[in-house]
Write an enzyme that holds these catalytic residues in place. Sequence first.
Site, short mmCIF file in Angstrom:
data_model
loop_
_atom_site.label_atom_id
_atom_site.label_comp_id
_atom_site.label_asym_id
_atom_site.label_seq_id
_atom_site.Cartn_x
_atom_site.Cartn_y
_atom_site.Cartn_z
N SER A 130 0.82 -1.21 0.00
CA SER A 130 0.00 0.00 0.00
C SER A 130 0.85 1.25 0.00
O SER A 130 1.94 1.28 0.57
CB SER A 130 -0.90 0.02 1.24
OG SER A 130 -1.61 1.25 1.27
N LYS A 184 -4.45 -6.77 3.39
CA LYS A 184 -4.51 -5.64 2.46
C LYS A 184 -5.96 -5.34 2.06
O LYS A 184 -6.35 -4.19 1.91
CB LYS A 184 -3.65 -5.93 1.22
CG LYS A 184 -3.72 -4.82 0.15
CD LYS A 184 -3.20 -3.51 0.70
CE LYS A 184 -3.13 -2.32 -0.24
NZ LYS A 184 -3.89 -2.17 -1.40
N HIS A 187 -7.46 -3.49 4.85
CA HIS A 187 -6.87 -2.13 4.78
C HIS A 187 -7.68 -1.29 3.80
O HIS A 187 -8.06 -0.15 4.09
CB HIS A 187 -5.40 -2.24 4.32
CG HIS A 187 -4.81 -0.93 3.86
ND1 HIS A 187 -5.11 -0.35 2.64
CD2 HIS A 187 -3.95 -0.07 4.47
CE1 HIS A 187 -4.46 0.79 2.52
NE2 HIS A 187 -3.75 0.98 3.61
N ASN A 188 -7.98 -1.85 2.64
CA ASN A 188 -8.71 -1.09 1.65
C ASN A 188 -10.15 -0.83 2.08
O ASN A 188 -10.71 0.22 1.78
CB ASN A 188 -8.68 -1.82 0.29
CG ASN A 188 -7.36 -1.62 -0.42
OD1 ASN A 188 -6.34 -1.36 0.21
ND2 ASN A 188 -7.35 -1.73 -1.73
N GLU A 191 -9.93 1.97 4.21
CA GLU A 191 -9.66 3.13 3.32
C GLU A 191 -10.97 3.66 2.72
O GLU A 191 -11.23 4.87 2.73
CB GLU A 191 -8.69 2.65 2.23
CG GLU A 191 -8.43 3.60 1.08
CD GLU A 191 -7.56 2.92 0.00
OE1 GLU A 191 -6.44 2.47 0.32
OE2 GLU A 191 -8.02 2.83 -1.16
C1 6PG Z 1 -3.25 1.42 -1.61
C2 6PG Z 1 -4.54 1.60 -2.36
C3 6PG Z 1 -4.45 0.97 -3.72
C4 6PG Z 1 -5.50 1.44 -4.69
C5 6PG Z 1 -6.88 0.98 -4.34
C6 6PG Z 1 -7.95 1.80 -4.99
O1 6PG Z 1 -3.33 0.86 -0.53
O2 6PG Z 1 -2.22 1.83 -2.11
O3 6PG Z 1 -5.58 1.01 -1.65
O4 6PG Z 1 -4.43 -0.41 -3.53
O5 6PG Z 1 -5.45 2.80 -4.85
O6 6PG Z 1 -6.98 -0.34 -4.79
O7 6PG Z 1 -9.09 1.06 -4.91
P1 6PG Z 1 -10.42 1.46 -5.64
O8 6PG Z 1 -10.07 1.68 -7.10
O9 6PG Z 1 -11.31 0.30 -5.42
O10 6PG Z 1 -10.87 2.72 -4.99
#
Ligand code: 6PG
Length: 469
Positions: A130, A184, A187-188, A191
Amino acid sequence: MKSGNCEIGMIGLGVMGRNLALNIADKGFSVAGYDTDAKQVEALGREAEGRPAVGAVTIDEFVGLLRTPKAIIMLVPAGPPVDAVIDALLPHLLPGDLLIDGGNSYFRETDARIRRLDERRVLYMGVGISGGERGARFGPSIMPGGPEAGYARVRPIFEAAAAKVDGEPCVAYMGPGSAGDYVKMVHNGIEYAMMQLIAESYDLMKRGLGLPNGRLREVYDGWNSSLLPSFLIEITARIFAKKDEVGGRFLLDMIVDEAQQKGTGKWTVQDAMDLRVPVPTIGSAVHMRDLSDLREERQEADHALSGPDRRLSQDGARFVDSLARAMRASMIIVYSQGMAQLAGASRLYGYGLRLEEVAKIWRGGCIIRSALLEPIRRAFHNRPDLKSLLLDPALKEMVTGDQADLRTVVCSAAAAGLPTPGLAACLAYFDAYRSGWLPANLVQAQRDYFGAHRYRRFDREGLFHTEWE
Ligand code: 6PG
């Protein structure tokens, strides 16, 4: 560079792969890169500038550059492209070689690939990375999962490339199988929820209080240096300052209000439901991206459905202070939901996750990094089996201290007709979690009434059915 001597290979030299390759080369490890697009290979050659990184235009040339046993990282889009790379590489792999998927792969696909590669005695790891483009280049947070023997081989490279917090690298072995991808994925999910909360705070201040972009920038900057130091708040402040290159207006105001997604948030919620771990704020974030995508329909409904005028009647400065506290409480509640999901997944899938380590490596490099992760790390250090972050003394104090502000914000938003499903989900989660009694007895009675599904009683053991008519 001598052929057959590169310590690590990188397949997929797009933005993430190329930047990670350069980061690794900066730390003195020799890297061979390969991409089916010759332009990306050329770009690596150009940007390497004396660093130990070299590009290959065919897969034969690429594998010939690698030291044996080979260690190869793939950074290609999740799904079929990963299997296509594996198919192309397999004829070149020998027992003992190590193949690492650094993309956002679905954890069940990683488990299947581990089994497939294991038949050839090739080690396969799913590693969450990430931090986006800058993270890959200058220090991401790295979440490795899979065979521990594989991790031991790449550990020095990962530790050198990862972000550092207090001198400690933001990388640690997560666990066997798909543990790295799972961490991960969650984590997302976190996010998504944080981005939704920030979007709601923007809406409350923009439409609710009528604050202009310049003022919004100051507010988020202020939050970032006081109650809410975090990467997402920091970049949000910067977004409000950015002018469009054409026309000179604020770029944000030119961006269509339809949020897209690649699936990790949805997978998080889908699996949370399978695990029966409630993550309502992450769920509402996914729903709101989907709802935002119904733009034309929303615009029709805007004319058809009346409601309050979306103006907040509060004193602006006081409301913004309350909002900061409401956001801090909500962020803690979101981390709490995500960590509870990791604990549930660890139990069911046998990952053996150490949540203190997860919090520790999320403190730097990744998208959800924030000052809150240090008290979260401490909470799991003090009690590795902590059921909920809301029960940790220090975090509990923050959330209970901020709860009045969260209530004010959610009530005011509802009265003004401004949608805040993320903040409301945080508050409802908090209130439901702290509720020793819930009206679920009535749900049980209804289930038994119409479907003879039976219920448990307080005063007797066993399952009971009643003829309700
Ligand atoms: C990270 C981000 C990366 C990416 C996402 C965006 O941790 O660096 O999460 O993995 O920007 O996958 O996800 P979406 O396109 O689903 O918003």
